[in-house]
Design an enzyme around this catalytic site. Structure first.
Site, short mmCIF file in Angstrom:
data_model
loop_
_atom_site.label_atom_id
_atom_site.label_comp_id
_atom_site.label_asym_id
_atom_site.label_seq_id
_atom_site.Cartn_x
_atom_site.Cartn_y
_atom_site.Cartn_z
CB VAL A 236 -0.94 0.01 1.24
CG1 VAL A 236 -2.00 1.11 1.12
CG2 VAL A 236 -1.63 -1.35 1.42
N PRO A 237 1.55 1.54 -1.12
CG PRO A 237 2.62 1.45 -3.20
CD PRO A 237 1.51 0.83 -2.41
CG HIS A 238 0.89 5.33 2.56
ND1 HIS A 238 1.30 4.04 2.79
CD2 HIS A 238 1.32 6.04 3.62
CE1 HIS A 238 1.92 3.98 3.95
NE2 HIS A 238 1.96 5.18 4.48
CB CYS A 239 3.19 10.08 0.04
SG CYS A 239 2.93 10.66 -1.65
CB ILE B 271 -3.60 5.59 -0.64
CG1 ILE B 271 -4.29 4.24 -0.84
CG2 ILE B 271 -4.59 6.60 -0.07
CD1 ILE B 271 -4.58 3.51 0.42
#
Ligand SMILES: [Zn+2]
Lengths: 114, 155
Positions: free
Chosen positions: B68-71, B106
């Site tokens: 779930v890569p996110h920033c 996300i």
């Protein structure tokens, strides 16, 4: 850092400062992602501080004293920090890397995202 | 975060069925591509660097073939979810050492008016920790299958 404008460096600076704040937040940590080496993020932030023109960094920090997020995105000529409409002529000026454009209503640095 | 609200964030044009990169940077690049193609970002540089900085602090894979890569980034003006499938699996530095086949990217603006970003992150992690839903999602190859499986799993 090569090839980026001062405004882009400042945008990245705010992204990373916010990332550091959130990763220190218990509610965020509770989601359960692994996080190590926060010092690496602190170093990246310091590296950006060195790459930024002192005048730009000072402006950012001065606004940061009043606004939690000193840079606001602008979409369709509206500041998304306070929803004030911006003069169309500002967009062209923002591309010129010699000045920072701020919102007259909320005082945030403006960054056009479209 | 209510299920119906979460489901509203998935879009067919934000679904990548054929991730074929074999590095973290390559996967992030392919996940961000639909944002550029659909004019949701102006360029990929800032968002990619911010995502990579996040991965450098520890993989956003939660194991069992999911990441779930996110920033948060000023590069976007709304919360956006991109789903990516890598049929062959990618080494994403997962905590269990397993390859990753399903990605949920996300991204959210710093000013997230509805405050949906963290609830969405939490909800997705919760969903894929359910063994049944995860196993079904990992079988999906198209957007139609994916969204149907998710709706069913959340019912
Ligand atoms: Zn404003």
């Amino acid at each position: 850092m090569a090839g980026k404008s001062q405004l882009e460096l400042l945008v990245q600076y705010q992204d990373l400062v916010l990332m550091l704040q959130e990763l220190r937040d218990e509610a965020v940590r509770g989601i359960g992602f692994q996080v190590e080496n926060l010092s690496r993020l602190e170093e990246a932030i310091q590296e950006l501080e060195r790459a930024l023109h002192p005048r730009y960094l000072r402006t950012f920090q001065r606004i940061a004293a009043r606004q939690h997020r000193p840079i606001a995105p602008v979409s369709r000529d509206v500041c998304l920090g306070c929803f004030a409409r911006q003069p169309t002529s500002y967009k062209a000026r923002a591309w010129d890397d010699s000045e920072l454009i701020t919102c007259e209503q909320c005082g945030r640095i403006l960054y056009w995202i479209d | 975060m209510q299920n119906q609200l979460l489901l509203g964030y998935f879009r067919e044009h934000l679904f990548v069925a054929d991730i074929d990169a074999d590095t973290t940077a390559g996967v992030l690049g392919q996940l961000v591509e639909p944002l550029l193609k659909n004019s949701l970002i102006k360029n990929k540089t800032i968002i990619l660097e911010t995502l990579q900085k996040r991965e450098a602090l520890g993989s956003t894979s939660i194991g069992r073939n999911i990441a779930v890569p996110h920033c948060r980034t000023l590069a976007v003006s709304e919360v956006i979810i991109v789903v990516g499938i890598s049929p062959g699996g990618v080494d994403f530095n997962a905590p269990d050492g397993e390859p990753v086949n399903l990605f949920f990217l996300i991204v959210a603006p710093p000013q997230d008016t509805h405050n949906h970003y963290l609830p969405i992150l939490g909800k997705i992690v919760e969903i894929v920790r359910n063994d049944d839903i995860r196993a079904s999602l990992l079988q999906c190859g198209t957007y139609g299958e994916f969204i149907e499986t998710l709706e069913e799993g959340l019912r």
